[in-house]
Design a protein around this motif. Structure first.
Motif, PDB file in Angstrom:
ATOM      1  N   GLY A  44      35.074  54.668  37.214  1.00 15.62           N
ATOM      2  CA  GLY A  44      36.511  54.867  36.994  1.00 15.62           C
ATOM      3  C   GLY A  44      37.379  54.272  38.085  1.00 15.62           C
ATOM      4  N   ALA A  45      36.763  53.749  39.181  1.00 17.50           N
ATOM      5  CA  ALA A  45      37.578  53.120  40.238  1.00 17.50           C
ATOM      6  C   ALA A  45      38.165  51.821  39.699  1.00 17.50           C
ATOM      7  CB  ALA A  45      36.714  52.844  41.455  1.00 17.50           C
ATOM      8  N   ARG A  46      39.301  51.412  40.271  1.00 12.50           N
ATOM      9  CA  ARG A  46      39.959  50.186  39.792  1.00 12.50           C
ATOM     10  C   ARG A  46      40.268  49.267  40.966  1.00 12.50           C
ATOM     11  NH1 ARG A  46      44.525  52.881  35.930  1.00 12.50           N
ATOM     12  NH2 ARG A  46      43.270  53.174  34.064  1.00 12.50           N
ATOM     13  N   PRO A  47      40.387  47.965  40.717  1.00 12.10           N
ATOM     14  CA  PRO A  47      40.739  47.058  41.816  1.00 12.10           C
ATOM     15  C   PRO A  47      42.112  47.400  42.393  1.00 12.10           C
ATOM     16  CG  PRO A  47      40.024  45.820  39.888  1.00 12.10           C
ATOM     17  CD  PRO A  47      40.170  47.243  39.458  1.00 12.10           C
ATOM     18  N   ASN A  48      42.250  47.185  43.688  1.00 17.50           N
ATOM     19  CA  ASN A  48      43.501  47.479  44.379  1.00 17.50           C
ATOM     20  C   ASN A  48      44.296  46.174  44.536  1.00 17.50           C
ATOM     21  OD1 ASN A  48      45.462  48.022  46.298  1.00 17.50           O
ATOM     22  ND2 ASN A  48      44.137  49.386  47.465  1.00 17.50           N
ATOM     23  N   PRO A  49      45.595  46.141  44.160  1.00 19.79           N
ATOM     24  CA  PRO A  49      46.369  44.896  44.304  1.00 19.79           C
ATOM     25  C   PRO A  49      46.360  44.360  45.738  1.00 19.79           C
ATOM     26  CG  PRO A  49      47.634  46.540  43.066  1.00 19.79           C
ATOM     27  CD  PRO A  49      46.400  47.228  43.550  1.00 19.79           C
ATOM     28  N   ALA A  50      46.203  45.261  46.735  1.00 19.34           N
ATOM     29  CA  ALA A  50      46.206  44.820  48.148  1.00 19.34           C
ATOM     30  C   ALA A  50      45.008  43.925  48.464  1.00 19.34           C
ATOM     31  CB  ALA A  50      46.192  46.040  49.061  1.00 19.34           C
ATOM     32  N   TRP A  51      43.927  44.000  47.653  1.00 22.30           N
ATOM     33  CA  TRP A  51      42.751  43.146  47.900  1.00 22.30           C
ATOM     34  C   TRP A  51      43.119  41.663  47.850  1.00 22.30           C
ATOM     35  CZ3 TRP A  51      38.561  45.747  44.256  1.00 22.30           C
ATOM     36  CH2 TRP A  51      38.247  47.012  44.782  1.00 22.30           C
ATOM     37  N   LEU A  52      44.120  41.328  47.039  1.00 18.09           N
ATOM     38  CA  LEU A  52      44.494  39.914  46.907  1.00 18.09           C
ATOM     39  C   LEU A  52      44.968  39.331  48.235  1.00 18.09           C
ATOM     40  CD1 LEU A  52      46.347  40.024  43.476  1.00 18.09           C
ATOM     41  CD2 LEU A  52      44.185  38.885  43.944  1.00 18.09           C
ATOM     42  N   ASN A  53      45.364  40.196  49.186  1.00 17.14           N
ATOM     43  CA  ASN A  53      45.828  39.706  50.488  1.00 17.14           C
ATOM     44  C   ASN A  53      44.687  39.229  51.372  1.00 17.14           C
ATOM     45  OD1 ASN A  53      48.426  40.412  49.776  1.00 17.14           O
ATOM     46  ND2 ASN A  53      48.230  42.479  50.603  1.00 17.14           N
ATOM     47  N   PHE A  54      43.443  39.691  51.099  1.00 16.97           N
ATOM     48  CA  PHE A  54      42.360  39.280  52.016  1.00 16.97           C
ATOM     49  C   PHE A  54      41.150  38.630  51.363  1.00 16.97           C
ATOM     50  CE2 PHE A  54      41.802  43.982  51.503  1.00 16.97           C
ATOM     51  CZ  PHE A  54      40.549  43.999  50.909  1.00 16.97           C
ATOM     52  N   VAL A  55      40.998  38.663  50.019  1.00 13.48           N
ATOM     53  CA  VAL A  55      39.814  38.001  49.445  1.00 13.48           C
ATOM     54  C   VAL A  55      39.970  36.482  49.555  1.00 13.48           C
ATOM     55  CG1 VAL A  55      39.193  39.850  47.846  1.00 13.48           C
ATOM     56  CG2 VAL A  55      40.725  38.049  47.075  1.00 13.48           C
ATOM     57  N   VAL A  56      38.840  35.770  49.684  1.00 14.63           N
ATOM     58  CA  VAL A  56      38.927  34.303  49.816  1.00 14.63           C
ATOM     59  C   VAL A  56      38.232  33.555  48.680  1.00 14.63           C
ATOM     60  CG1 VAL A  56      39.162  34.368  52.330  1.00 14.63           C
ATOM     61  CG2 VAL A  56      36.901  34.153  51.345  1.00 14.63           C
ATOM     62  N   THR A  57      37.272  34.184  47.983  1.00 15.36           N
ATOM     63  CA  THR A  57      36.563  33.436  46.939  1.00 15.36           C
ATOM     64  C   THR A  57      37.371  33.415  45.648  1.00 15.36           C
ATOM     65  OG1 THR A  57      35.336  35.404  46.285  1.00 15.36           O
ATOM     66  CG2 THR A  57      34.254  33.935  47.848  1.00 15.36           C
ATOM     67  N   ALA A  58      37.215  32.296  44.932  1.00 13.00           N
ATOM     68  CA  ALA A  58      37.946  32.124  43.678  1.00 13.00           C
ATOM     69  C   ALA A  58      37.553  33.190  42.659  1.00 13.00           C
ATOM     70  CB  ALA A  58      37.647  30.743  43.122  1.00 13.00           C
ATOM     71  N   LYS A  59      36.249  33.526  42.623  1.00  8.41           N
ATOM     72  CA  LYS A  59      35.775  34.488  41.624  1.00  8.41           C
ATOM     73  C   LYS A  59      36.444  35.851  41.823  1.00  8.41           C
ATOM     74  CE  LYS A  59      31.692  36.509  39.502  1.00  8.41           C
ATOM     75  NZ  LYS A  59      30.242  36.646  39.457  1.00  8.41           N
ATOM     76  N   ALA A  60      36.467  36.319  43.089  1.00  9.89           N
ATOM     77  CA  ALA A  60      37.072  37.633  43.362  1.00  9.89           C
ATOM     78  C   ALA A  60      38.556  37.621  43.009  1.00  9.89           C
ATOM     79  CB  ALA A  60      36.881  37.993  44.833  1.00  9.89           C
ATOM     80  N   ARG A  61      39.277  36.585  43.466  1.00 10.86           N
ATOM     81  CA  ARG A  61      40.723  36.511  43.218  1.00 10.86           C
ATOM     82  C   ARG A  61      41.027  36.524  41.725  1.00 10.86           C
ATOM     83  NH1 ARG A  61      44.525  35.359  46.611  1.00 10.86           N
ATOM     84  NH2 ARG A  61      43.013  34.826  48.209  1.00 10.86           N
TER      85      ARG A  61
END
Length: 702
Positions: free
Chosen positions: A451-468
């Motif tokens: 039930g956990a969901r991605p956090n919009p703040a992750w976009l500030n530090f991820v670097v790989t195209a797949k994650a973004r």
């Protein structure tokens, strides 16, 4: 200039005579099809497909790729349909030609979008048959070699596209020779003066260095002979574009880069590579931290080699690469070497082919999740310029990621679902922040929660195209489902005022309204209402229009639970909390923003039913809400600690604190506290008032 006969003679060295005859047939077919067409340079057009086939013959490609190279412009430039090629040369060759065919030019807003769309189609074709990209690269290479015939602006545009997309693809597929040529030709077209200057400087430096290069080479050869090791030693030239990139990126002078002497030692088997490494480390001292073993852990494109840097004679740094003959072939031709060794059972080659397929599969996944072609090409560009770190899963599997990757990038690399449900991580068995960049050799373990969901703040530090891409995709989906849910509640609220509900409205009436709004499905309409793009009462009026009656305003306010997610936010100007009288301001694209009833920022639209709707707090409202307090108090030692202790004692949490000294005796403290509701806030204020020296506490509103 090469003719079909010369090419056929070359092909007979590795292809069967009947396969060579098929390539001949394809040539004659292309010659007839392009009859009368000429290139910009004035030569007959068929010289281009022949040159492309020659480039593929250098890589020992199979006969079907060579046939596709001969025919690659037939479908688009001569109007011959794909069906005719299927009839003449079979399904496989026709599919290859279709994949490589200059991708149909569609009408786009700008060049960037056209390029992105074309690349997207190329990715699709690559997924069907990886040879498509090899023929496409050979086609681009010949175009780059004959770029001088093009007008300046066009040649610059083609060169830029080559440096940004085709050279990195060649690199990703392990095709070093082709990448180097792409980069040098692209560099020459983009910056002719800089290219010429560096070429002259290299020529001069090579003359001055000849003696020392020969001495180092002789000492390396003598060292191998003493140890009884068999290997070829050759000097390695740095290519112009890599010199230019180093000069720009590392801000180094040309002399500093050319001070490094580079050699390659090619041996017969892997075991010898390590023995040669020991021998050269005995000959000259190695530089600490500069040894890389790409044989044990190959690069993403399958490249394998040992790299070391030594202190040579007179303290001159020497870079050495040690590899086997197969690795050398693989480094130069990459995935194309797969066809060269197809008959044998060469593990590294098979691994390289699997890696390329894996990469193409990843590109395809990105394409399905990306919002549009420009977002997709941006992601692929990120993915094409990796500088790898190698980390381990808890079970010891090696994962290779881009430099600067975080645990979130790692989670998405393992599986999209793990990324989406990730809540924490352990790096080398210790809990660590999700944003911490990973280092090679770390063991990473991801903690997930259902039930956990991605956090919009992750976009500030991820670097790989797949994650973004997957985070954006998940957030879009989450936002959509939350918008639909809010839209449905708002619409039902208005309909309730007319003693109606969505269930009672006939399906054909809903269909008519959707047609009026030019929408496919009812969820799209609900999403629009939830996002504040359409007013619920206007939609309700349309749905009930056939009844012919006016819709009164909805009875009673809409209840807010605090779990509405991304489509409901709380105004920062007045910071409402449960218990406060509130209204909802519908803001296009953002959904609903909750304000205090008497907030000055919405004073003018407060009674406009199209912009504001009455709200109330649900009994089971959940979450924590921020409130800003302004505290005037007498100045004393340990002031902040006292305030923090009081807030903590009332189960509150300080989010932010700021201090403004009024004079020597009194201070003003701005405190942002998170509380559950007004009763909780009253408890926090009561604790703060009990502190000695507090003069006044006020809640800051708009």
């Amino acid at each position: 200039m090469a003719s079909i006969d010369t090419l056929a003679d070359r092909l007979l060295t590795y292809l069967a005579p009947d396969q060579v005859n098929l390539v001949r047939r394809a040539y004659y077919y292309a010659e007839q099809a392009h009859d009368g067409q000429r290139r910009r340079s004035g030569e007959p057009y068929v010289t281009h497909p022949l040159a492309v086939a020659n480039i593929l013959a250098d890589m020992h490609m199979d006969h079907q790729s060579l046939m596709a190279a001969m025919l690659h412009d037939v479908i688009e430039d001569t109007g011959i349909p794909k069906e005719a090629l299927v009839e003449q040369f079979g399904e496989t060759v026709a599919e290859l030609v279709d994949g490589v065919s200059k991708l149909t030019q569609m009408k786009f807003e700008n060049k960037a979008e056209a390029q992105a769309e074309n690349f997207q189609k190329m990715a699709m074709a690559m997924a069907r048959d990886i040879r498509v990209i090899l023929v496409k690269l050979a086609d681009r290479l010949h175009n780059m070699r004959t770029l001088d015939a093009m007008p300046y602006e066009k040649s610059r545009r083609i060169a830029k596209e080559t440096l940004e997309i085709y050279a990195p693809i060649a690199n990703r597929l392990g095709m070093h020779s082709m990448r180097v040529e792409f980069e040098d030709l692209g560099f020459k077209a983009m910056h002719p003066m800089r290219s010429a200057r560096i070429r002259q400087a290299v020529r001069r430096a090579r003359g001055n260095r000849k003696e020392i290069v020969t001495k180092i080479e002789q000492s390396l050869v003598a060292c191998l002979e003493r140890e009884g090791l068999d290997g070829d030693v050759k000097g390695r030239e740095k290519h112009l574009y890599s010199i230019y990139k180093k000069m720009r990126g590392k801000r180094k002078a040309f002399n500093e880069i050319m001070d490094v002497y580079a050699f390659r030692i090619v041996v017969d088997k892997v075991d010898t590579c390590y023995r040669v490494l020991g021998a050269v480390h005995n000959l000259y001292k190695p530089l600490p931290g500069r040894f890389k073993d790409y044989i044990a852990i190959p690069k993403a494109n399958g490249y394998q080699s040992l790299h070391t840097t030594l202190f040579g004679m007179h303290g001159v740094p020497i870079e050495i690469q040690i590899r086997t003959r197969e690795m050398e072939e693989l480094a130069n031709n990459g995935i194309a070497a797969h066809w060269l060794y197809k008959s044998g059972d060469e593990d590294p080659i098979k691994g390289n082919h699997a890696r390329a397929r894996q990469w193409v599969k990843g590109v395809l996944e990105l394409q399905q999740s990306a919002g549009n072609s420009l977002e997709f090409i941006e992601s692929v560009k990120i993915d094409l310029f990796p500088d790898e770190v190698y980390v381990f899963t808890p079970k010891g599997r090696i994962m290779e990621l881009q430099k600067g990757s975080t645990a979130v990038d790692f989670a998405y690399a393992v599986h999209t679902d793990i990324g989406n449900s990730c809540i924490a991580c352990r790096i080398n068995r210790r809990l660590a922040p999700l944003s911490q960049p990973l280092e090679s050799g770390s063991t990473v373990e991801i903690v997930t929660a259902p039930g956990a969901r991605p956090n919009p703040a992750w976009l500030n530090f991820v670097v790989t195209a797949k994650a973004r891409t997957h985070i954006r995709h998940a957030l879009k989906q989450q936002r959509r489902s939350e918008s639909i849910s809010l839209g449905e509640r708002l619409l039902n609220k208005v309909l309730a005022g007319f003693d109606a509900s969505l269930e009672q409205i006939p399906a054909e009436r809903i269909r008519q309204v959707l047609d009026e709004y030019r929408m496919e499905v009812f969820e799209d309409l609900l999403e629009d209402i939830g996002l504040g793009n359409r007013m619920a009462y206007v939609v309700a009026r349309r749905l009930l229009a056939s009844e012919g009656e006016e819709i009164p305003s909805a009875e009673g306010p809409l209840a807010i639970r605090g779990t509405e997610g991304l489509v409901l936010s709380y105004a920062r100007c007045c910071s409402p909390i449960p218990g406060d009288p509130i209204v909802g301001h519908l803001s296009a694209g953002k959904g609903m923003v909750v304000h205090l009833e008497n907030c000055r920022n919405i004073g003018e639209i407060r009674h406009n039913p199209e912009k504001c709707i009455p709200l109330t707090w649900s009994k089971d409202v959940s979450g924590e809400f921020n409130v800003e307090l302004r505290i005037e108090l007498e100045h004393q030692r340990g002031l902040i600690a006292l305030l923090a202790g009081s807030v903590n004692a009332a189960d509150g949490n300080i989010e932010k604190i700021g201090m403004d000294e009024r004079d020597g005796r009194t201070s003003v403290v701005q405190l942002v506290v998170s509380v559950k509701d007004r009763i909780h806030l009253a408890r926090v204020i009561k604790k703060l008032r009990a502190l000695k020296g507090v003069i006044r506490i006020t809640r800051v509103r708009a």
